[in-house]
Design an enzyme around this catalytic site. Structure first.
Site, mmCIF file in Angstrom:
data_model
loop_
_atom_site.group_PDB
_atom_site.id
_atom_site.type_symbol
_atom_site.label_atom_id
_atom_site.label_comp_id
_atom_site.label_asym_id
_atom_site.label_seq_id
_atom_site.Cartn_x
_atom_site.Cartn_y
_atom_site.Cartn_z
ATOM 1 C CG ASP A 139 13.709 49.555 33.946
ATOM 2 O OD1 ASP A 139 13.445 49.489 35.288
ATOM 3 O OD2 ASP A 139 14.702 49.953 33.561
ATOM 4 C CG ASN A 184 15.130 47.893 44.751
ATOM 5 O OD1 ASN A 184 15.260 46.720 45.313
ATOM 6 N ND2 ASN A 184 15.525 48.140 43.613
ATOM 7 C CG HIS A 202 20.127 48.418 43.811
ATOM 8 N ND1 HIS A 202 19.688 49.163 42.428
ATOM 9 C CD2 HIS A 202 21.380 48.219 43.435
ATOM 10 C CE1 HIS A 202 20.490 48.811 41.573
ATOM 11 N NE2 HIS A 202 21.559 48.518 42.172
ATOM 12 C CD GLN A 203 13.226 54.120 46.570
ATOM 13 O OE1 GLN A 203 13.551 54.161 47.810
ATOM 14 N NE2 GLN A 203 12.138 54.434 46.035
ATOM 15 C CG HIS A 208 10.095 52.005 41.265
ATOM 16 N ND1 HIS A 208 10.508 52.935 42.070
ATOM 17 C CD2 HIS A 208 11.272 51.049 40.742
ATOM 18 C CE1 HIS A 208 12.046 52.784 41.917
ATOM 19 N NE2 HIS A 208 12.115 51.497 41.670
ATOM 20 C CG PHE A 209 5.577 46.868 43.141
ATOM 21 C CD1 PHE A 209 4.986 48.063 43.655
ATOM 22 C CD2 PHE A 209 5.672 45.989 44.035
ATOM 23 C CE1 PHE A 209 4.519 48.297 44.724
ATOM 24 C CE2 PHE A 209 5.166 46.113 45.297
ATOM 25 C CZ PHE A 209 4.443 47.080 45.600
ATOM 26 C CG HIS A 210 12.329 46.810 39.534
ATOM 27 N ND1 HIS A 210 12.901 47.411 38.585
ATOM 28 C CD2 HIS A 210 12.436 47.455 40.654
ATOM 29 C CE1 HIS A 210 13.654 48.388 39.073
ATOM 30 N NE2 HIS A 210 13.214 48.567 40.208
HETATM 31 P P1 5GP Z 1 15.410 51.413 41.405
HETATM 32 O O1 5GP Z 1 16.761 51.114 41.257
HETATM 33 O O2 5GP Z 1 15.348 52.747 41.822
HETATM 34 O O3 5GP Z 1 14.554 50.274 42.013
HETATM 35 O O4 5GP Z 1 15.034 51.239 39.779
HETATM 36 C C1 5GP Z 1 14.503 52.489 39.083
HETATM 37 C C2 5GP Z 1 14.305 52.001 37.431
HETATM 38 O O5 5GP Z 1 13.749 52.797 36.887
HETATM 39 C C3 5GP Z 1 15.615 51.687 36.916
HETATM 40 O O6 5GP Z 1 15.466 50.047 36.378
HETATM 41 C C4 5GP Z 1 15.598 52.309 35.928
HETATM 42 O O7 5GP Z 1 16.149 51.699 34.601
HETATM 43 C C5 5GP Z 1 14.501 53.030 35.481
HETATM 44 N N1 5GP Z 1 14.294 54.314 34.954
HETATM 45 C C6 5GP Z 1 14.918 55.330 35.208
HETATM 46 N N2 5GP Z 1 14.514 56.350 34.404
HETATM 47 C C7 5GP Z 1 13.786 56.115 33.678
HETATM 48 C C8 5GP Z 1 12.947 56.636 32.613
HETATM 49 O O8 5GP Z 1 13.229 57.846 32.298
HETATM 50 N N3 5GP Z 1 12.194 55.675 31.891
HETATM 51 C C9 5GP Z 1 11.918 54.402 32.223
HETATM 52 N N4 5GP Z 1 11.055 53.905 31.367
HETATM 53 N N5 5GP Z 1 12.595 53.968 33.067
HETATM 54 C C10 5GP Z 1 13.344 54.616 33.935
#
Ligand code: 5GP
Length: 139
Positions: free
Chosen positions: A29, A85, A91-92, A98-100
């Site tokens: 991330d 999310n 919070h998406q 995607h899975f964090h």
């Molecule tokens: P969400 O809030 O949608 O669950 O999380 C999206 C995640 O994608 C965030 O943690 C953010 O830091 C990550 N992210 C957004 N843009 C990029 C990118 O261009 N490259 C990478 N590696 N991560 C990204």
């Protein structure tokens, strides 16, 4: 609608790749909330988990525990959260499934607000009936 993860999948934007197979990509991330914070995405381009095909879901499920083990091994963490999310209210930000994988240590990781209630018996009956109907083979 195209997302930043489409650009990563298409090689238009670089990422720090952790794992790739025919159906799944994992990468660090860009805004980690803990050291080793990793994203695992299907190559299938769907916004939310509930829209994912069984095949793409199975491919993620097959590799997710292995990626978690790699994150733990690389960071030395022993605790972690897997966060997924769906929808802006949840919070998406990036509208591609995607899975964090987020290591949890004394100094970092995911903070969780968990406002536990009490399950009501009548509501439980309604919910299980409604969900079972949707999960029936032809539901
Ligand atoms: P969400 O809030 O949608 O669950 O999380 C999206 C995640 O994608 C965030 O943690 C953010 O830091 C990550 N992210 C957004 N843009 C990029 C990118 O261009 N490259 C990478 N590696 N991560 C990204």
């Amino acid at each position: 609608m195209s997302t930043i993860f489409d650009k990563i999948l298409d090689g238009e934007i670089l990422c720090h790749k952790v794992y790739e197979d025919d159906h799944v990509l994992a990468f660090l991330d860009i805004g980690p909330i803990a050291d080793g914070h990793t994203l695992v995405i299907p190559k299938e381009r769907k916004a939310q988990l509930d829209q994912l095909s069984d095949e793409a879901a199975a491919a993620i499920g097959r590799v997710l525990p292995r990626i978690c083990r790699a994150v733990l091994a690389a960071t030395g963490a022993s605790a972690y959260n897997v966060l997924q999310n769906n929808g802006g209210m949840a919070h998406q930000v990036v509208k591609h499934v995607h899975f964090h994988v987020i290591p949890k240590t004394a100094i970092g990781g995911l903070g969780i607000n968990w406002p536990a209630g009490q399950l009501d018996g009548e509501r439980a009956k309604e919910l299980t009936e409604a969900m079972s109907a949707h999960l029936a083979p032809n539901g």
